[in-house]
Design an enzyme around this catalytic site. Structure first.
Site, mmCIF file in Angstrom:
data_model
loop_
_atom_site.group_PDB
_atom_site.id
_atom_site.type_symbol
_atom_site.label_atom_id
_atom_site.label_comp_id
_atom_site.label_asym_id
_atom_site.label_seq_id
_atom_site.Cartn_x
_atom_site.Cartn_y
_atom_site.Cartn_z
ATOM 1 N N SER A 191 0.832 -1.207 0.000
ATOM 2 C CA SER A 191 0.000 0.000 0.000
ATOM 3 C C SER A 191 0.863 1.252 0.000
ATOM 4 C CB SER A 191 -0.918 0.002 1.215
ATOM 5 O OG SER A 191 -0.170 -0.200 2.388
ATOM 6 N N HIS A 251 -2.560 -2.976 -6.170
ATOM 7 C CA HIS A 251 -3.028 -2.669 -4.815
ATOM 8 C C HIS A 251 -4.542 -2.845 -4.723
ATOM 9 C CE1 HIS A 251 -3.561 0.412 -1.371
ATOM 10 N NE2 HIS A 251 -3.375 -0.801 -0.900
ATOM 11 N N GLU A 296 -5.444 -0.585 -7.804
ATOM 12 C CA GLU A 296 -4.478 0.371 -8.352
ATOM 13 C C GLU A 296 -3.372 -0.436 -9.036
ATOM 14 O OE1 GLU A 296 -4.512 4.241 -5.516
ATOM 15 O OE2 GLU A 296 -3.698 2.461 -4.563
ATOM 16 N N ASN A 324 -4.214 6.177 -1.083
ATOM 17 C CA ASN A 324 -3.641 6.525 0.225
ATOM 18 C C ASN A 324 -3.047 7.930 0.237
ATOM 19 O OD1 ASN A 324 -4.399 4.360 1.759
ATOM 20 N ND2 ASN A 324 -2.665 3.106 1.135
#
Ligand code: CAA
Length: 292
Positions: free
Chosen positions: A119, A140, A152, A190
């Protein structure tokens, strides 16, 4: 290259979810854990999740059985040898990941793609432990993997365009919606989510609102499925703390710096839902009690 067989490294929360969607999408899937008890736990969480989908009528009993039939658990790296893609979802520890990649680089057939579910770690830093610099990517997934639609797909400066295209197609074949992003800590989600979660903690520290009020604010005012503190407890406070530290290290920007309260909760072992206590108390799991 055509992806037929999928390897998943790690059968924890993320790895088990990835193995489940892979087998569910029709791929022959091998999932590798370090020990039998971890493997058993991961495989039983897959059975439970598939059971929920059967109960709801999302899948049939036959589809559940077929999915489980395509899934093989192992504790041996050798069983990943003929996979066309290996998705790694082991502990977020760079050294451990590099060692694991160096090992599987010698075992898995050379045309296979390596994809890390990291991540926040730098994908390039894992890629350099292998010789397959053109076929190393990030993939991800989001928690809970069987329900969250996003993947992702992360390209490094050496990933070939063909491999990225293949990975996008593969992610879509899992029933997910892939987005393309570059190898910057946190990628898209994130990068935006972590500062938001950290800011919620800062707002709490400053007395702007209570845990319950801030959660209700974002849930009812913005239509988020979970407020920031419910989501922090769900993701795990130690996970968010770890990601925030990596992102702060990369960008040196205050918005990624973990607030003092987060650090103290992590130090005290209050990691959220999984430890029974975080920003909420989960003694009665159906009725979490806000603590701050
Ligand atoms: N498998 C199958 N079913 C599952 C499941 C799983 N793994 N997890 C939950 N469900 C089921 C539940 O049992 C429930 O079923 P019923 O409707 O029959 O009760 C159903 O899904 C809905 O769950 P909930 O009742 O808990 O309610 P919900 O509507 O809140 O949905 C949710 C749950 C999809 C998780 C939703 O709350 C949500 O989208 N939350 C936000 C999650 C999120 O932001 N995830 C990303 C975290 S960040 C991350 O992963 C990346 C990182 O790098 C840290």
């Amino acid at each position: 290259m055509v992806i037929k067989k999928v390897g998943v490294l790690g059968c924890g929360l993320m790895g088990s979810g990835i193995a489940q969607v892979s087998a569910g999408a029709g791929y022959s899937t091998v999932v590798k854990e370090i020990a039998d008890d971890f493997l058993k736990k991961g495989l039983s969480s897959i059975e439970k999740s598939l059971g929920k989908f059967v109960e709801k009528g999302t899948i049939t009993r036959d589809q559940r059985a077929e999915t489980l039939g395509r899934l093989k658990g192992t504790t041996k790296f050798e069983d990943l040898g003929d996979c066309d893609i290996v998705i790694e979802a082991i502990t977020e520890n760079l050294q451990l990941k590099r060692e694991t990649y160096a090992t599987i680089d010698k075992i898995v057939k050379p045309p296979a793609i390596f994809a890390s579910n990291t991540s926040s770690l730098v994908v390039t830093e894992m890629m350099t432990a292998t010789k397959r610099v053109d076929r190393f990517i990030g993939m991800h997934f989001f928690n809970p993997v069987p329900l969250m639609k996003l993947v992702e797909v992360v390209g490094t400066i050496t990933t070939s365009k063909e491999i990225l295209d293949e990975a996008m197609k593969f992610a879509a074949s899992l029933g997910k919606v892939p987005i393309r992003t570059s190898d910057r800590s946190g990628f898209v989600v994130n990068r935006l989510l972590v500062p938001y979660l950290l800011d919620a903690i800062r707002a709490l520290e400053e007395g702007v609102g209570s845990v319950e009020d801030i959660d209700n604010g974002m849930r009812l005012g913005c239509g988020y499925p979970m407020g920031p503190f419910t989501l922090l407890d769900f993701v795990g406070l130690e996970t968010t703390y770890y990601i925030a530290n990596i992102m702060f290290e990369e960008f040196r920007e205050k918005r990624f710096a973990p607030p003092p309260l987060l650090k103290r909760l992590v130090l005290a072992g209050h990691h959220g839902k999984k430890t029974g206590r975080g920003f909420y108390d989960y003694s009665d799991p159906a009725n979490p009690k806000p603590l701050y």
